[in-house]
Scaffold this active site. Structure first.
Site, short mmCIF file in Angstrom:
data_model
loop_
_atom_site.label_atom_id
_atom_site.label_comp_id
_atom_site.label_asym_id
_atom_site.label_seq_id
_atom_site.Cartn_x
_atom_site.Cartn_y
_atom_site.Cartn_z
N LYS A 142 0.85 -1.19 0.00
CA LYS A 142 0.00 0.00 0.00
C LYS A 142 0.89 1.24 0.00
O LYS A 142 1.92 1.27 0.69
CB LYS A 142 -0.91 -0.03 1.23
N SER B 295 -9.95 2.09 2.65
CA SER B 295 -9.05 2.84 1.80
C SER B 295 -8.02 1.95 1.09
O SER B 295 -7.38 2.38 0.14
CB SER B 295 -8.29 3.87 2.63
N SER C 209 -10.44 -0.24 6.86
CA SER C 209 -9.84 -0.18 5.52
C SER C 209 -9.13 -1.43 5.03
O SER C 209 -8.70 -1.46 3.88
CB SER C 209 -8.86 0.99 5.45
N1 GLN Z 1 -13.58 4.57 5.90
C1 GLN Z 1 -13.01 5.02 7.13
C2 GLN Z 1 -12.57 6.45 7.00
O1 GLN Z 1 -12.74 7.01 5.96
C3 GLN Z 1 -11.87 4.13 7.54
C4 GLN Z 1 -10.63 4.40 6.76
C5 GLN Z 1 -9.50 3.53 7.20
O2 GLN Z 1 -9.67 2.52 7.87
N2 GLN Z 1 -8.31 3.98 6.84
O3 GLN Z 1 -12.05 7.02 7.92
#
Ligand code: GLN
Length: 484
Positions: free
Chosen positions: A76, A151, A175
């Site tokens: 990532k 994400s 995410s």
């Molecule tokens: N969807 C959540 C957010 O936008 C979690 C994102 C994540 O776990 N990085 O904060």
């Protein structure tokens, strides 16, 4: 070769069926011909990958193959990689070439893994659909009109489309698990503190945790064996022995106590998803597990609590992106204020700005007690719910997400609905617990993930529970038609 798991690839490499160079070249060719459809990578590193593969082949020939020797992975783009662009999905860091490696990257290098490239992601990991990336959205390999989740959407798409043997993700509020669910792969968010955060660009430091995204639970165990461990450079990493995560995989499910939180099966959950989760739980009953309804009464507080804590931490973490030290700098600043304002104004996208504004507001004098301190208190209540539940059960199960992958653009103008797609994952981060999503079935040809939640540091148990399901079912073996 690309349809093999890490475990199978290692067997093939050991037997001399193919070399790491051949395997790596195969993935590079595959990515070059197919990734135009998905946009799952931000940066490809073919030269580095082939160099690492040659070194891995030499090491193997010399009898020095370590755990992931010669295995091609995707990382990532939130992990700092020395001499390679590390953008975190943002225009702000588009020019940033990291001078050092994150601990996780260092550990993969030491274990002989090959890095094919850096995967696309929501900007600074803020999002549930990969649509906030400055590099454009990623498409879901199961349906090019759908999002892959976020994400870590790029990493999930890479694994589902078989562009790498496995990938890394990070999970602040879901995410790893939500994109794993949307793309039909296995994703594990470890206990907070299990994996070093050093060199992992911070979103919300008290919630962020890195973990593996793989085809199988066995592969996730192999990856975690490399990733887990104490790191003196991360003050929140826990000095707790790392077991061999593959050693418990075959333990029996006889007598396993499963808790089903009634709040996870209430309004908001798609009926067809609920049916698949119920069928998966039945599968465990057949293996001898016992099921019990439990309650996590403060579940409804998790999304609002998270959307105070995560933005507060991000507003503080992202203040270092000021146009001075690294990343984007505006042209011809008039003075220091102009430099800050325009560099940040140009470098950050709308979702990141929204979070910084919310966080700065919540932390400001006069509002701090009403929002931030209050959120810390509700966080404790949420965590206590889990402690209570784990008095009676070994593992909690439920859906990873309320629906299958939604369409690209469907919620881009509706942040609240988007935020609700993490309703079943966020509490796990607030409580610092480990959680997994494993493929459990399909609705209209789109994958559904079963979520497993365990006690702190019970990753070996979760991997065992996931592996046993994968011995009985073949959902995890399904591959999207376009990417066989
Ligand atoms: N969807 C959540 C957010 O936008 C979690 C994102 C994540 O776990 N990085 O904060």
């Amino acid at each position: 070769m690309h349809n093999k798991t890490i475990a199978e690839l290692t067997t093939g490499l050991n037997a001399g069926d193919f070399s790491s160079v051949e395997l790596t070249q195969h993935y590079i060719d595959r990515i070059n011909s197919l990734d135009k459809q998905l946009n799952s990578f931000i940066t490809l590193t073919p030269d580095l990958a082939l160099q690492q593969a040659r070194y891995a082949d030499e090491q193997r020939a010399a009898g020095n193959a370590s755990l992931l020797n010669g295995i091609p992975l995707a990382q990532k783009d939130i992990f700092c990689t020395k001499d390679v662009k590390t953008s975190c999905g943002s225009k702000m860091l588009d020019p940033f070439i990291s001078p050092y490696n994150a601990t996780t990257i260092e550990k993969f290098n030491q274990s002989g893994a090959v890095m094919l490239g850096k995967t696309n992601m929501d900007e600074f990991a803020m999002g549930s659909s990969n649509e906030t990336s400055w590099y454009g959205p990623v498409k879901n390999p199961w349906s090019l009109d759908s999002v892959p989740g976020g994400s870590s959407g790029g990493s999930a798409a890479v694994v589902a489309a078989q562009f790498a043997a496995a990938a890394t993700g990070t999970d602040t509020g879901g995410s790893i698990r939500q994109p794993a669910s949307f793309c039909g792969i296995t994703g594990l968010k470890p206990t907070y503190g299990r994996v070093s955060r050093y060199g992992m660009i911070a979103f919300a430091s008290s919630l962020d945790q890195a973990g593996p995204m793989t085809r199988t639970a066995e592969d996730a165990a192999i990856m975690l064996n490399v990733m887990a461990g104490f790191d003196p450079r991360d003050s929140t990493s826990v000095d707790e022995a790392v077991p061999d995560y593959t050693s418990d995989l075959n333990n029996s499910m006889e007598g396993l106590k499963i808790g089903l939180p009634k709040e996870y099966f209430a309004e908001g959950l798609d009926d067809s998803v609920a049916k698949i989760i119920e069928a998966a739980v039945k599968e465990y009953e057949k293996m001898g597990a016992v099921v019990k309804e439990i309650s996590l009464p403060n579940s409804k507080l998790s999304v609002p609590t998270y959307y105070i804590i995560a933005p507060s931490e991000c507003s503080s973490n992202l203040s270092r992106m000021d146009g001075v030290r690294f990343g984007h700098r505006c042209k011809d600043p008039k003075d220091l204020n102009d430099l800050y304002i325009r560099s940040r104004g140009e470098g950050f996208g709308p979702e990141v700005k929204r979070r910084i504004l919310i966080g700065t507001y919540a932390l400001s004098e006069g509002f701090y007690d009403a929002y931030y301190v209050k959120a810390q208190k509700t966080r404790r209540l949420i965590s206590d719910d889990f402690n209570q539940a784990f008095q009676d059960v070994d593992v909690i199960m439920g859906p990873a997400a309320p629906s299958t992958a939604f369409n690209l653009g469907e919620f881009s103008d509706d942040p609240i609905t988007m935020y609700l797609s993490d309703i079943y994952t966020i509490a796990v981060n607030l409580a610092g617990l480990p959680g997994m999503s494993i493929p459990a079935g399909f609705v209209n040809n789109m994958p559904v993930g079963l979520q497993l939640i365990g006690k702190h540091f019970s990753e070996a148990k979760l991997l065992n529970v996931a592996h046993q399901f994968q011995q009985q079912t073949d959902w995890h073996k399904k591959v999207p038609e376009l990417f066989v």
